[in-house]
Design an enzyme around this catalytic site. Sequence first.
Site, mmCIF file in Angstrom:
data_model
loop_
_atom_site.group_PDB
_atom_site.id
_atom_site.type_symbol
_atom_site.label_atom_id
_atom_site.label_comp_id
_atom_site.label_asym_id
_atom_site.label_seq_id
_atom_site.Cartn_x
_atom_site.Cartn_y
_atom_site.Cartn_z
ATOM 1 C CG ASP A 49 -27.411 120.805 12.280
ATOM 2 O OD1 ASP A 49 -27.743 119.611 12.129
ATOM 3 O OD2 ASP A 49 -27.635 121.445 13.331
ATOM 4 C CE1 TYR A 54 -29.995 124.634 17.715
ATOM 5 C CE2 TYR A 54 -29.283 124.632 15.432
ATOM 6 C CZ TYR A 54 -29.296 124.043 16.687
ATOM 7 O OH TYR A 54 -28.603 122.886 16.900
ATOM 8 C CE LYS A 79 -30.071 119.630 15.283
ATOM 9 N NZ LYS A 79 -29.821 120.899 14.575
ATOM 10 C CG HIS A 110 -33.157 119.666 19.403
ATOM 11 N ND1 HIS A 110 -33.345 120.932 18.899
ATOM 12 C CD2 HIS A 110 -31.855 119.636 19.781
ATOM 13 C CE1 HIS A 110 -32.215 121.621 18.974
ATOM 14 N NE2 HIS A 110 -31.304 120.859 19.514
#
Length: 297
Positions: A49, A54, A79, A110
């Site tokens: 994930d 990120y 996301k 998200h």
Amino acid sequence: MELTIETKSTLNDGQRIPQLGLGVWQVRAGATCETAVLAALEAGYRLIDTAAMYGNEESVGAAIRKSGIPREEIFVTTKLWNSDHGNPARALNTSLRKLKMDYVDLYLIHYPVRERRQSWRALEALQAQGKARSIGVSNFTIRHLRELLVETKTLPAVNQVEFHPYLYQRDLLDYCAGEGIVIAAYSPLTKGVRLKDPKLVAVAKKYSTARTQPAIPRPQLPLLDKLSRHSETKSTAQILIRWALQHRLVVIPKSANRRRIFEDADIFDFEITAGDMEILDGFNETLRTCWDPTNAP
């Protein structure tokens, strides 16, 4: 409830998602992230994930290619970030380019920003194009889900939210179960802030060499005997992960530590009793270690 590292949940669109996965939020891009993903895949995880926010999608893709495991055997989630709602198609194409993949298995909104309904229609189109096998949401409350269900043709496959005994969102769990939406639990270990809670420690101590119920035979995990503590005593982290699995959640503990990644997977040789599940359910204190989406518009 017999579970293994290969256990999967069936989504409302027919896809099957592994119940245990690795989250890579705040895992540094480059060697750190690649090493973590490779360790997880070696341990038997098949769900990774990530997210555009990120900043490590390239590293996730690189590790998956290095693993030698066929792409179709690994479930990849990414996301749509809050600032990309103006063009979700471009955002997903950017993620796919970084991952060096033709599709993701799951694409999530998200956070429930104001543009979420318009973006959901864009995600429906991306699913129809095959760029996202499944689509879903993250951090949606019951209010946000109800709003979406009134206006959408497509039911979200997943709602990814913070979930653990200290944030036991029973109403959300029941609502999603009734609508056929799978809940994926992020921060299932409370970001570590409750791992030393005496109440939790007391439960974990029951699952030791002194336990009376028979252990469930665990599957053969590569190198697990060498890398896990291989102790009969279960850690509080293992109790939290097992609790989530027994609530039929998808669970994505985050770690960049190889030993911990293997230890987090060493949870299939025991089962928390119904009585202890009830005790853990009672830990709820509405503890949010991340976002609070209840105030989202």
